[in-house]
Enzyme design. Structure first.
Site, mmCIF file in Angstrom:
data_model
loop_
_atom_site.group_PDB
_atom_site.id
_atom_site.type_symbol
_atom_site.label_atom_id
_atom_site.label_comp_id
_atom_site.label_asym_id
_atom_site.label_seq_id
_atom_site.Cartn_x
_atom_site.Cartn_y
_atom_site.Cartn_z
ATOM 1 N N ASP A 38 0.673 -1.236 -0.071
ATOM 2 C CA ASP A 38 -0.034 0.050 -0.043
ATOM 3 C C ASP A 38 0.887 1.153 -0.048
ATOM 4 O O ASP A 38 0.888 1.872 0.961
ATOM 5 C CB ASP A 38 -1.089 0.086 1.143
ATOM 6 C CG ASP A 38 -1.976 1.101 1.210
ATOM 7 O OD1 ASP A 38 -2.241 1.830 0.109
ATOM 8 O OD2 ASP A 38 -2.582 1.434 2.344
HETATM 9 C C1 SPV Z 1 -7.145 1.684 3.466
HETATM 10 O O1 SPV Z 1 -8.132 0.980 3.748
HETATM 11 O O2 SPV Z 1 -6.596 1.599 2.608
HETATM 12 C C2 SPV Z 1 -7.211 2.877 4.234
HETATM 13 C C3 SPV Z 1 -7.317 3.103 5.509
HETATM 14 O O3 SPV Z 1 -6.609 3.936 3.727
HETATM 15 S S1 SPV Z 1 -5.632 2.740 6.385
HETATM 16 O O4 SPV Z 1 -5.313 1.500 5.946
HETATM 17 O O5 SPV Z 1 -6.240 2.847 7.938
HETATM 18 O O6 SPV Z 1 -4.998 3.871 6.096
HETATM 19 MG MG MG Z 2 -5.667 3.638 1.936
#
Ligand code: SPV
Ligand code: MG
Length: 292
Positions: free
Chosen positions: A58
């Site tokens: 991510d």
């Molecule tokens: C996601 O679900 O990708 C989010 C929330 O952005 S978090 O992972 O808490 O950043």
């Molecule tokens: Mg996110």
């Protein structure tokens, strides 16, 4: 399921109703169908979960077109209004408005943009979360609003608490993003209690507030109701359930050299066929295929 009449209105009604509502994470068509079956009225297309399902980190490794493709599968498979994690917009105002336009064209109901630089990284990973300045991010929001108008719900996500700047900076940003045309504010926290979220909600009531209680999961939702919070996002639990479930089943099959033991533990194929509406295909075949 067919296209929704007006997913954006449905999402706006959820986020702006004045009643606490819930968005459940999904990351592909199958998880989206399961979220629908569970009775949720709206869906969060999580960047973390979509990335993870694709085998990416991510950190803006997945391209915006991959995200749009995943969202389209979720729209089709669930028939639910979807708020899409638009990350930081994949660039500047121009990339953000292109993303919003494409999401709208592919059936999304809303987009959430966070005030971080590209490439962003997940809010729970490491301590490096550079924010973009207020004016630059406000321009991104204005560009999206000018492009998609009320056809897409626009949620502005504040990362000031994640980045360690504190409540005053979060409030300053909330004011600016409201002025820039956001429909709601997502305030994020990585603390294990809800104190800073509650402090924000006490100070700021101009727009509906959306929260993501991933780290502060122990707080009961009644506290959010009492605080006037609009929407809770359960942000990654379908993906994490898939990880735990798949890991357990794979380990057992590897150890037992057999699938007999796991058969009662896994979904039946009939279950999968039901989720993806094979019955509709059978009746369409009756209608459209030659009888002989
Ligand atoms: C996601 O679900 O990708 C989010 C929330 O952005 S978090 O992972 O808490 O950043
Ligand atoms: Mg996110």
């Amino acid at each position: 399921l067919g296209p929704l009449d007006n997913p954006t209105k449905m999402l706006r009604d959820l986020v702006c109703s004045g009643k606490l509502s819930f968005l459940m994470e999904a990351h592909d068509g199958l998880s989206a169908a399961i979220v629908k079956q569970a009775g949720f009225k709206g869906l969060w297309a999580s960047g973390l979960s979509i990335s993870s399902a694709l085998g990416y980190r991510d950190a803006n490794e997945a391209s915006w077109t991959e995200v749009v493709d995943a969202v389209e599968r979720m729209v089709d498979a669930s028939g639910l209004p979807i708020l899409v994690d638009g990350e930081s917009g994949f660039g500047n105002f121009n990339n953000a408005r292109l993303l919003a336009t494409k999401l709208l064209q592919h059936g999304a109901a809303g987009v959430c943009l966070e005030d971080k630089a590209f490439p962003k990284r997940n809010s729970f990973v490491g301590n490096r979360h550079p924010l973009v300045d207020i004016d630059e991010f406000s321009g991104r929001l204005r560009a999206v609003k000018d492009t998609t108008g009320n056809d897409l719900v626009l949620v502005a996500r504040i990362e000031a608490l994640i980045a360690g700047y504190g409540l005053d900076e979060a409030l300053r940003r909330a004011d600016a993003y409201a002025d820039a045309g956001a429909d709601a504010i997502l305030i994020h926290s990585r603390k294990t209690d809800a104190d800073e979220i509650m402090a924000f909600a006490k100070e700021w009531q101009k727009l509906p507030i959306v929260i993501v209680p991933t780290k502060y999961y122990r707080t009961p939702v009644s506290a959010y109701r009492d605080a006037g919070i609009s929407t809770v996002i359960w942000a990654n639990h379908a993906m994490r359930a898939a990880v735990a479930g798949m890991r357990a089943v794979c380990a057992r099959i590897a150890a037992e050299e057999s699938v007999a033991g796991v058969e009662p533990e896994v979904a039946t194929l009939e279950d999968v066929f039901g989720l993806l509406r094979y019955d509709e295909l059978a009746s369409a075949e009756d209608r459209y295929l030659p009888k002989h």
